[in-house]
Structure formats: C-alpha cells, structure tokens
Design a protein around this motif. Sequence first.
Motif, PDB file in Angstrom:
ATOM      1  N   GLU A 122      -7.410   4.008   2.597  1.00  0.00           N
ATOM      2  CA  GLU A 122      -8.817   3.206   2.620  1.00  0.00           C
ATOM      3  C   GLU A 122      -9.495   2.011   2.099  1.00  0.00           C
ATOM      4  O   GLU A 122      -9.259   3.106   1.156  1.00  0.00           O
ATOM      5  CB  GLU A 122      -9.476   4.170   3.831  1.00  0.00           C
ATOM      6  N   HIS A 126      -9.025  -0.793   6.425  1.00  0.00           N
ATOM      7  CA  HIS A 126     -10.199  -0.706   6.783  1.00  0.00           C
ATOM      8  C   HIS A 126      -9.256   0.260   8.151  1.00  0.00           C
ATOM      9  O   HIS A 126      -8.294   0.265   8.344  1.00  0.00           O
ATOM     10  CB  HIS A 126     -10.896  -1.457   7.408  1.00  0.00           C
ATOM     11  N   TRP A 127      -9.810   1.336   8.417  1.00  0.00           N
ATOM     12  CA  TRP A 127      -9.175   2.267   9.076  1.00  0.00           C
ATOM     13  C   TRP A 127      -8.817   2.098  10.193  1.00  0.00           C
ATOM     14  O   TRP A 127      -8.030   1.807  10.708  1.00  0.00           O
ATOM     15  CB  TRP A 127     -10.304   3.643   9.208  1.00  0.00           C
ATOM     16  N   ILE A 179      -4.014   3.878   7.855  1.00  0.00           N
ATOM     17  CA  ILE A 179      -4.286   4.316   6.837  1.00  0.00           C
ATOM     18  C   ILE A 179      -4.631   5.781   6.695  1.00  0.00           C
ATOM     19  O   ILE A 179      -5.470   6.528   7.277  1.00  0.00           O
ATOM     20  CB  ILE A 179      -5.334   3.412   7.275  1.00  0.00           C
ATOM     21  N   PRO A 217      -7.777   8.449   5.409  1.00  0.00           N
ATOM     22  CA  PRO A 217      -8.951   8.112   4.300  1.00  0.00           C
ATOM     23  C   PRO A 217      -9.329   8.605   3.006  1.00  0.00           C
ATOM     24  O   PRO A 217      -8.561   8.844   2.874  1.00  0.00           O
ATOM     25  CB  PRO A 217      -9.881   9.456   5.555  1.00  0.00           C
TER      26      PRO A 217
END
Lengths: 115, 114
Positions: free
Chosen positions: A15, A82-83, A113, A115
């Motif tokens: 991310e 972004h996630w 993705i 984290p």
Amino acid sequence: TQTVSQSDAHVTVFEGDSVELRCNYSYGGSIYLSWYIQHHGHGLQFLLKYYSGNPVVQGVNGFEAEFSKSDSSFHLRKASVHWSDSAVYFCAVSAKIYNQGKLIFGQGTKLSIKP
Amino acid sequence: NSKVIQTPRYLVKGQGQKAKMRCIPEKGHPVVFWYQQNKNNEFKFLINFQNQEVLQQIDMTEKRFSAECPSNSPCSLEIQSSEAGDSALYLCASSIRDWYAEQFFGPGTRLTVL
C-alpha cells in the motif's frame, strides 16, 4: 485479428507503492482502448479510455494510462495504491471497422495490495 | 457507478434446461452488449443490439442462445438447452453508441449448470 495481451497475471505491491499494469495490443488501424476493474464477485467498472489526442489519459480513483503507438501499448498506472485497489484489471480494445464496438479483453491482471 | 440492472444474480440449472436472464440498460443507452466471462477470466462476446435490432452475434449465439431487446421491456438472454460448458458469468453492458463509448456493465448473472 485483434489481440490484447496482459503479460502479468498477478502483481503484488505494498500500500502506498506505485504500480504499472501492462497491456499490449495488436491492431494497426483506428482503435479504442479502455481499462476496467473487477472486484471479486462484481461486474466490470470502467476506469478510463483512449481514442485520440493526448496519449496520457486520466481515469477514476487516481488511475492514468498512456497510449504508445510505437510500442502498441496502453499501460495503466497509479502513483500510490490503496488497499481498495485490490482487484482484477482488464485491458480492452475495440475497432469499429471489424466488430461493431464489441470489446476484446486481455487475460486480466490480479492486483494484490499488501498492508 | 453503473446503473445497469441484471437479474437474477445467480441461476442454477440442470443440463438440458432453459436458462433465462434479464438486463435493464442505463436510461438513454440504446446499445446493449452481452458477454460471457468464464472462470479463467476469458471473455466471449455473444451479441449486441441497437434499440431492438441485432448488430452482431456469434455463431454460438445463433444456435443455442436467443436474445432480444424489446421496446419498453428488459433485454433478455436465454439458453435453450443448457450445457455444463455454459457455466459462467453473463455480463450485460449498455452504451450511448455502438463504438467509441464507455460500456457500462451490470453485476452479471452467474449461471451454474449442474
């Protein structure tokens, strides 16, 4: 015959990283290129398109793509993922002269993705 | 966000049974496309309409599949005699014209043929 190739079946990034999803096509005439996103269990959501003009096109959610006639490419990019961008991405091509607007899709690239 | 409506979301049929699915395109979109997406993410164009007229369809569609987009009614796609290989996600898309325009997709009908 038109073909669309997405060489990466799966791309994994963290991310906040940038990402580029590749798309190459084979067709010499006037074409229309687009990218779609498909979240698991859903239909396709339109991201952006190119037909003529500025080869860099902006789409939704910070995505952009760049058309290159010399490379026969239409790669999709995002500066900071972004996630929620985790999904499968499809590149598609259409050519009026042959196929009345039907889309020819690539094989898809699954973007994961971390984290 | 797309406003294409597809029903049902899930459809389970036995081999040889009819399978029918419907699509309501976005208001003001005269062009409707049907695609089949298999479990390997391979898409196959089936048929498209402009208003009620067929623009293009593939051979498979001509033989076992039937589709229509009647005036003032949902579009429909029907498989006359389902086969196991028909198990897939059927996607309907609508557009303001047949080319050089975004196609807006519905959520799809997932058909499982047992």
